[in-house]
Design an enzyme around this catalytic site. Structure first.
Site, PDB file in Angstrom:
ATOM      1  N   SER A  23       1.891   3.406 -18.400  1.00  0.00           N
ATOM      2  CA  SER A  23       1.460   2.623 -17.407  1.00  0.00           C
ATOM      3  C   SER A  23       2.223   1.437 -17.252  1.00  0.00           C
ATOM      4  O   SER A  23       1.378   0.508 -16.595  1.00  0.00           O
ATOM      5  CB  SER A  23      -0.268   2.268 -17.612  1.00  0.00           C
ATOM      6  N   ASN A 110      -9.291  -0.057 -24.976  1.00  0.00           N
ATOM      7  CA  ASN A 110     -10.143   0.043 -23.854  1.00  0.00           C
ATOM      8  C   ASN A 110     -10.667  -1.339 -23.595  1.00  0.00           C
ATOM      9  O   ASN A 110     -11.104  -1.751 -22.248  1.00  0.00           O
ATOM     10  CB  ASN A 110     -11.217   1.128 -24.405  1.00  0.00           C
ATOM     11  N   THR A 155     -15.217  -9.007  26.494  1.00  0.00           N
ATOM     12  CA  THR A 155     -16.140  -8.149  25.678  1.00  0.00           C
ATOM     13  C   THR A 155     -15.476  -6.800  26.216  1.00  0.00           C
ATOM     14  O   THR A 155     -15.230  -6.562  27.544  1.00  0.00           O
ATOM     15  CB  THR A 155     -17.565  -8.399  25.889  1.00  0.00           C
ATOM     16  N   HIS A 156     -15.382  -5.709  25.577  1.00  0.00           N
ATOM     17  CA  HIS A 156     -14.566  -4.367  25.931  1.00  0.00           C
ATOM     18  C   HIS A 156     -13.283  -4.614  26.296  1.00  0.00           C
ATOM     19  O   HIS A 156     -12.768  -3.910  27.163  1.00  0.00           O
ATOM     20  CB  HIS A 156     -15.571  -3.690  26.801  1.00  0.00           C
ATOM     21  N   SER A 277      15.139  -6.048  18.512  1.00  0.00           N
ATOM     22  CA  SER A 277      15.315  -4.621  18.519  1.00  0.00           C
ATOM     23  C   SER A 277      16.904  -4.314  18.321  1.00  0.00           C
ATOM     24  O   SER A 277      17.465  -5.017  18.668  1.00  0.00           O
ATOM     25  CB  SER A 277      14.877  -4.099  20.154  1.00  0.00           C
ATOM     26  N   LYS A 283      14.415  -7.695  23.592  1.00  0.00           N
ATOM     27  CA  LYS A 283      13.213  -7.634  23.018  1.00  0.00           C
ATOM     28  C   LYS A 283      12.873  -8.777  21.864  1.00  0.00           C
ATOM     29  O   LYS A 283      13.859  -9.296  21.190  1.00  0.00           O
ATOM     30  CB  LYS A 283      13.254  -6.297  22.263  1.00  0.00           C
ATOM     31  N   ASN A 285       9.991  -8.839  19.396  1.00  0.00           N
ATOM     32  CA  ASN A 285       8.715  -7.732  18.587  1.00  0.00           C
ATOM     33  C   ASN A 285       8.070  -8.697  17.765  1.00  0.00           C
ATOM     34  O   ASN A 285       8.571  -9.737  16.863  1.00  0.00           O
ATOM     35  CB  ASN A 285       9.268  -6.748  17.874  1.00  0.00           C
ATOM     36  N   GLU A 290       2.141  -7.720  13.745  1.00  0.00           N
ATOM     37  CA  GLU A 290       2.001  -6.115  13.552  1.00  0.00           C
ATOM     38  C   GLU A 290       1.500  -5.760  11.943  1.00  0.00           C
ATOM     39  O   GLU A 290       0.539  -4.730  11.776  1.00  0.00           O
ATOM     40  CB  GLU A 290       2.918  -5.181  13.957  1.00  0.00           C
ATOM     41  N   TYR A 317     -14.602   5.197 -21.555  1.00  0.00           N
ATOM     42  CA  TYR A 317     -13.462   4.970 -20.918  1.00  0.00           C
ATOM     43  C   TYR A 317     -12.697   6.448 -20.629  1.00  0.00           C
ATOM     44  O   TYR A 317     -12.701   7.417 -21.416  1.00  0.00           O
ATOM     45  CB  TYR A 317     -12.511   4.148 -21.843  1.00  0.00           C
ATOM     46  N   LYS A 325      -5.316  -0.285 -11.760  1.00  0.00           N
ATOM     47  CA  LYS A 325      -4.330  -1.322 -11.515  1.00  0.00           C
ATOM     48  C   LYS A 325      -3.383  -0.895 -10.322  1.00  0.00           C
ATOM     49  O   LYS A 325      -2.926  -1.824  -9.580  1.00  0.00           O
ATOM     50  CB  LYS A 325      -3.370  -1.554 -12.951  1.00  0.00           C
TER      51      LYS A 325
HETATM   52  N1  ARG Z   1      -3.308   1.511 -20.425  1.00  0.00           N
HETATM   53  C1  ARG Z   1      -4.428   1.907 -20.296  1.00  0.00           C
HETATM   54  C2  ARG Z   1      -4.907   1.525 -19.176  1.00  0.00           C
HETATM   55  O1  ARG Z   1      -4.328   0.589 -18.314  1.00  0.00           O
HETATM   56  C3  ARG Z   1      -5.008   1.329 -21.720  1.00  0.00           C
HETATM   57  C4  ARG Z   1      -5.135   2.292 -22.727  1.00  0.00           C
HETATM   58  C5  ARG Z   1      -6.599   3.091 -22.929  1.00  0.00           C
HETATM   59  N2  ARG Z   1      -6.764   3.846 -24.061  1.00  0.00           N
HETATM   60  C6  ARG Z   1      -6.372   5.028 -24.145  1.00  0.00           C
HETATM   61  N3  ARG Z   1      -6.644   5.810 -25.508  1.00  0.00           N
HETATM   62  N4  ARG Z   1      -5.569   5.541 -23.115  1.00  0.00           N
HETATM   63  O2  ARG Z   1      -6.199   1.225 -18.734  1.00  0.00           O
END
Ligand code: ARG
Length: 461
Positions: A23, A110, A155-156, A277, A283, A285, A290, A317, A325
């Site tokens: 991660s 955790n 409105t509308h 463009s 153009k 833009n 946007e 957990y 994330k």
């Molecule tokens: N990297 C994990 C997170 O972002 C935390 C680890 C959680 N514990 C585990 N045994 N996988 O949530």
């Protein structure tokens, strides 16, 4: 070098799983908070007699050294580290040996991860709240110049009645004001310390969680260990606030796109926030506007994504939770990029007051005519009907409401008198909107005062 795999396993992890399971791409940005949280945890271990004073000192200095290495780019984690927590701990142990290996006592990733995220998100919210406050200041400043700049309210998407550009801009001020209230609520939700919950059920060690909370600037301790590691309400709160803010920015962007069109021509976009463009040389833009519009669905999707992860997830957990994330930081990055652009666009956009005034066509007086008849004693429904007939008559004859002779008006209703002819200037229509919160310049001046007071009453968090 990586931390040796636990004795529970006989072989290495499959490379494809290592890649999927890492991660780091999601959580590496948490390294500062991970170090901060680790220092506070080490202090609690010292307090509980689990680390000696010398070990604590080695951990604290070692963590500072890891921080410096990360900052300088000397230390770069690898996917084998799995996440920011393992990477920091691995490097610490390489640097200081056994004391580093004691740091994870009475702690689980955790409770660690959710502590890091809370610390991090607090700062994000402070930064983004400040960006919103400066947007609000800009709206107040630009509004102050346009109390009498008339344009139709729609409105509308049909021309409805006359309003002022100040009134229109201030509508966004109040939207952002409520967004700030929601962000502040999300920040408050971040102030509960999960550290000390352990993996799920609490700890065997008497760590002083209240002291840890104070150490890290939390104002309370999570009451339930399972809840502490399983819940992501505080992220949902932020994403909900971000999604609502995104909807506001999206509407503003959409309006600017519309107003910058040849058909409306209410604004000229600053060159610094417009695109060209590749094929049509003429153009210009409204790309920035946007992308403001497109941020709405992106932020809404981030909220929906996390709610999807949480849905039906059993306590406590689960690895699914690391995906929090992905959505959180997408929203954070989106707003970090977006808010300065919104500021730039609003600061530099040029309003075409002539085009706005020209869009206030004579039919916009119709409601004022009906209200005037009410002032003359006619019941509103009857006044509405009478005025509707007048509008139709004008459409048929290709005339304006202002051109109907008095005797003809009086043949429709004896309630008409000379004052009818005072209703047709857009400025006169504007001045009549005197209810509190209305468009009359005197009321908008008061509203501006209230907006300034609101800004002052809420210093950036
Ligand atoms: N990297 C994990 C997170 O972002 C935390 C680890 C959680 N514990 C585990 N045994 N996988 O949530």
């Amino acid at each position: 070098m990586t931390v040796a795999r636990s004795g529970r396993f006989s072989g290495d992890r499959a490379p494809s799983f290592v890649a999927l399971n890492s991660s780091l791409s999601l959580d590496w940005r948490l390294w500062r908070e991970d170090i901060e949280g680790s220092v506070a945890h080490a202090r609690a271990l010292l307090g509980a007699g689990i680390l000696s004073a010398a070990e604590y000192e080695a951990v604290e200095n070692g963590l500072a050294a890891v921080g410096r290495e990360i900052e300088s780019g000397a230390f770069v984690p690898t996917d084998a580290d799995e996440d920011v927590h393992m990477a920091v701990e691995r490097r610490l142990t390489e640097l200081i040996g056994e004391a580093g290996a004691r740091l994870h006592t009475g702690r689980s990733r955790n409770d660690q991860v959710v502590t890091d995220v809370r610390l991090h998100l607090r700062r994000v919210i402070e930064r983004q709240d400040a960006a919103l406050a400066s947007l609000q200041e800009l709206l107040v400043a630009r509004s102050a110049d346009h109390l009498e700049t008339v344009l139709p309210a729609y409105t509308h998407l049909q021309r409805a009645q006359v309003t002022s550009l100040a009134q229109h801009l201030l509508a966004y001020f109040w939207m952002f004001e409520r967004d700030r209230t929601r962000l502040e609520a999300a920040r408050q939700a971040c102030l509960e310390l999960p550290l000390g919950a352990g993996a799920a059920v609490g700890l065997d060690f008497p760590l002083d969680r209240t002291a840890e909370a104070a150490d890290l600037g939390f104002d309370r301790v999570a009451e339930n260990s399972l809840d502490a590691v399983a819940s992501r309400d505080f992220v949902v709160d932020y994403l909900a606030a971000a999604a609502q803010l995104g909807a506001h920015v999206s509407r503003l962007g959409a309006e600017i796109v519309l107003w910058a069109s040849g058909e409306f021509g209410f604004v000229r976009l600053p060159d610094a926030y417009a695109g060209g463009s590749s094929i049509m040389p003429q153009k210009k833009n409204p790309d920035a506007a946007e992308l403001m519009r497109a941020a709405g669905p992106r932020l809404a999707a981030d909220l929906g994504g996390l709610l999807g992860v949480l849905h039906g997830l059993p306590l406590a957990y689960n690895t699914d939770l690391r995906e929090d994330k992905r959505y959180l930081f997408d929203a954070v990055d989106c707003l970090d990029q977006l808010l300065p652009v919104v500021h730039g666009v609003l600061a530099e956009i040029a309003y075409d007051e002539t085009r706005m005034a020209a869009a206030c066509d004579p039919s916009l007086a119709a409601t004022d005519v009906a209200d005037y008849l009410v002032e003359q004693g006619v019941p509103f429904r009857e006044a509405h009907h009478l005025t509707g007939g007048l509008v139709r008559r004008c459409l048929e004859r290709g005339e304006d409401l202002a051109q109907v002779p008095l005797e003809e008006l009086r043949s429709l209703s004896p309630a008409f008198d000379e004052r009818y002819y005072e209703l047709h200037e857009p400025a006169a229509q504007l001045a009549r909107k005197r209810s509190r919160g209305g468009s009359a310049p005197e009321r908008v001046r008061e509203q501006l005062e209230r907006a300034r007071a609101a800004l002052e009453a809420r210093p950036c968090c």
